[in-house]
Design a protein around this motif. Structure first.
Motif, PDB file in Angstrom:
ATOM      1  N   UNK A 132      -1.075   3.138  -2.698  1.00  0.00           N
ATOM      2  CA  UNK A 132       0.189   2.584  -2.209  1.00  0.00           C
ATOM      3  C   UNK A 132       0.091   1.076  -2.052  1.00  0.00           C
ATOM      4  N   UNK A 133      -1.089   0.594  -1.726  1.00  0.00           N
ATOM      5  CA  UNK A 133      -1.275  -0.852  -1.568  1.00  0.00           C
ATOM      6  C   UNK A 133      -1.084  -1.557  -2.901  1.00  0.00           C
ATOM      7  N   UNK A 134      -1.807  -1.094  -3.893  1.00  0.00           N
ATOM      8  CA  UNK A 134      -1.635  -1.646  -5.249  1.00  0.00           C
ATOM      9  C   UNK A 134      -2.255  -0.683  -6.251  1.00  0.00           C
ATOM     10  N   UNK A 135      -1.419  -0.113  -7.086  1.00  0.00           N
ATOM     11  CA  UNK A 135      -1.913   0.859  -8.062  1.00  0.00           C
ATOM     12  C   UNK A 135      -2.870   0.194  -9.050  1.00  0.00           C
ATOM     13  N   UNK A 136      -2.549  -1.025  -9.430  1.00  0.00           N
ATOM     14  CA  UNK A 136      -3.415  -1.700 -10.400  1.00  0.00           C
ATOM     15  C   UNK A 136      -4.803  -1.937  -9.806  1.00  0.00           C
ATOM     16  N   UNK A 137      -4.830  -2.313  -8.536  1.00  0.00           N
ATOM     17  CA  UNK A 137      -6.131  -2.514  -7.894  1.00  0.00           C
ATOM     18  C   UNK A 137      -6.897  -1.194  -7.818  1.00  0.00           C
ATOM     19  N   UNK A 250       4.427  -6.302   6.963  1.00  0.00           N
ATOM     20  CA  UNK A 250       5.161  -5.051   6.786  1.00  0.00           C
ATOM     21  C   UNK A 250       4.403  -4.116   5.843  1.00  0.00           C
ATOM     22  N   UNK A 251       3.768  -4.706   4.824  1.00  0.00           N
ATOM     23  CA  UNK A 251       3.025  -3.881   3.864  1.00  0.00           C
ATOM     24  C   UNK A 251       1.872  -3.149   4.547  1.00  0.00           C
ATOM     25  N   UNK A 252       1.232  -3.821   5.477  1.00  0.00           N
ATOM     26  CA  UNK A 252       0.128  -3.180   6.190  1.00  0.00           C
ATOM     27  C   UNK A 252       0.619  -2.062   7.086  1.00  0.00           C
ATOM     28  N   UNK A 390       5.054  -5.596  -6.083  1.00  0.00           N
ATOM     29  CA  UNK A 390       6.365  -6.230  -6.267  1.00  0.00           C
ATOM     30  C   UNK A 390       6.219  -7.741  -6.087  1.00  0.00           C
ATOM     31  N   UNK A 391       7.222  -8.437  -6.567  1.00  0.00           N
ATOM     32  CA  UNK A 391       7.221  -9.896  -6.412  1.00  0.00           C
ATOM     33  C   UNK A 391       7.065 -10.282  -4.950  1.00  0.00           C
ATOM     34  N   UNK A 392       7.727  -9.547  -4.087  1.00  0.00           N
ATOM     35  CA  UNK A 392       7.697  -9.872  -2.661  1.00  0.00           C
ATOM     36  C   UNK A 392       6.302  -9.698  -2.059  1.00  0.00           C
TER      37      UNK A 392
END
Length: 417
Positions: A132-137, A250-252, A390-392
């Motif tokens: 959820x944090x970053x699929x690419x990572x 917010x992401x955290x 996302x860009x944000x």
DNA sequence: ATTGCTGAAAGG
């Protein structure tokens, strides 16, 4: 031959005789731990101060719950084989290999990441949150390995170790098979659940279940039962540490909410007592009739149970699940600031001054949770390529070890054309 | 190819 590293060398046949010769220091309680327990007995532990008194004296004689930790299972380290083969010949009971695994010569379509990297173990809750944090990572981690741990991560781990030690005493148990290791995991659940019921609090509780068709395992940071309230429903808690007193992004928060919702889902499914036992044994290729090793049986006895096989442990497991209540819809996230000068050497001296930054209650959201899991699984099941942030949330890349390899960064840098 | 190893979670 006397080289300790040969413990992990599975190129030779890992006979049982070899396993037995491993000099494992089996200590039920070290002096250090004993001192800790006595100190814990003598001092008031705030979190347990509301512990009701029991007529049975067995509880008071063991204030800390025993957690069984697997130790040196030679059959469980097949990955050390230099060939790089996923399934070492030294593994006493090779896991079923899909028939097409040897067709690596052909340009067969790539298998899903779930199949490649998690088919044996199932997904972890950490896998979900990392995705959820970053699929690419997440994809980079799977394909290239994990980057180094940061100081913040080490400090966070240490704090969790401290919290766990307040209520759990760890015991190393030598194991000889995967069945042994699962038996310990389920015993840890049983003992932790009992601790929750009798003392109102437990920590680091292992849970497992099926989420959207995928096996998932995790470890719940903390569960409390509000003893003085009308409800018996336990509340799930997770403690997050921070170096800086800044507000979490917010992401955290979103990521941590997802983590706790995973735990609630798994817990509630366990207490619903619909655990698909046969499916479990099949999926993880376990023999329910396997005779547990002597060490494992001995420790199970020390916990007040008696089991000969993994199936016996499951009987206790199911019996325990029946006694538990679903968790509250309200979940609790605690944020805790670590001292600024939290140098590695002083990390263990944080006992005083745990200033609490915030306690953040939020509600379980079944619909949102399901959508999040489904999105994650599309990535894991290979239904689509890894998404970029996302860009944000592009700021996350500042903390990523894979930016040099990441196409997202490359494209944004030469967007001049 | 991290940490105390198999493991799960650790923080951003």
């Amino acid at each position: 031959m006397n080289d300790p590293s040969s413990f992990y060398d599975n190129t030779d046949t890992a006979s049982e005789g070899q396993v037995n010769t491993i000099p494992i220091p089996v200590e039920i309680v070290s002096e250090e731990e004993m001192a800790f327990i006595e100190a814990a007995l003598a001092s008031t532990r705030p979190l347990l101060s509301s512990t009701p008194s029991f007529s049975s004296s067995s509880l008071s004689s063991s204030p800390a719950r025993l957690a069984l930790v697997s130790a040196l299972p030679s059959v469980l380290s097949p990955l050390r084989k230099p060939t790089g083969s996923l399934h070492s010949a030294a593994c006493s009971r090779p896991l079923p290999v899909p028939p097409d695994i040897e067709d690596s010569a052909g340009p067969a379509p790539p298998k899903s990441l779930l199949h490649q990297f998690r088919s044996r173990r199932g997904l972890t809750v950490t896998d979900i949150t990392a995705t959820e944090w970053c699929e690419k990572q997440m994809e980079f981690v799977l394909l290239h390995g994990k980057p180094k741990r940061t100081e913040a991560m080490k400090a966070g781990s240490d704090r969790h170790t401290q919290l766990e030690k307040e209520v759990v005493e760890k015991v190393e148990v030598p194991i000889k098979s995967v069945e042994d290791s699962w038996a310990l995991k389920f015993m840890n659940f049983i003992v932790g659940a009992n601790q929750l019921m009798f003392e109102g609090l437990t920590r680091e509780l292992p849970v497992i279940g099926v989420v959207e068709g995928v096996w998932m395992i995790g470890v719940i940071d903390e569960i409390r039962t509000p003893i003085n309230e009308a409800t018996l429903h336990p509340i799930l808690v997770d403690t997050k540490t921070r170096y800086k007193a800044t507000r979490p992004s917010e992401a955290q928060k979103r990521n941590a909410r997802l983590q706790l919702m995973c735990y609630k889902y798994l817990w509630d499914n366990l207490v619903a007592d619909t655990f698909p036992t046969d499916h479990f044994f099949n999926h993880f290729n376990l023999n329910p009739l396997y005779i547990l090793s002597g060490d494992v049986k001995e420790y199970i006895v020390s916990l007040g149970f008696s089991a000969k096989t993994l199936e016996d442990v499951f009987t206790y497991f199911r019996d325990t699940c029946c006694l538990l209540s679903p968790s509250q819809g309200q979940l609790l996230l605690r944020r805790q600031i670590l001292p600024l000068a939290s140098l590695p050497s002083s990390r263990y001296e944080l006992q005083s001054d745990h200033s609490l930054l915030e306690e953040y209650h939020f509600s379980y959201d079944a619909v949102w949770f399901k959508i999040q899991i489904q999105e994650c699984l599309k990535f894991w099941l290979g239904e689509r390529d890894a998404n970029y942030v996302s860009q944000a949330e592009r700021w996350k890349c500042q903390f990523c070890a894979f930016t040099a390899k990441c196409p997202l960064i490359a494209t944004s840098n030469k967007r001049a054309e």
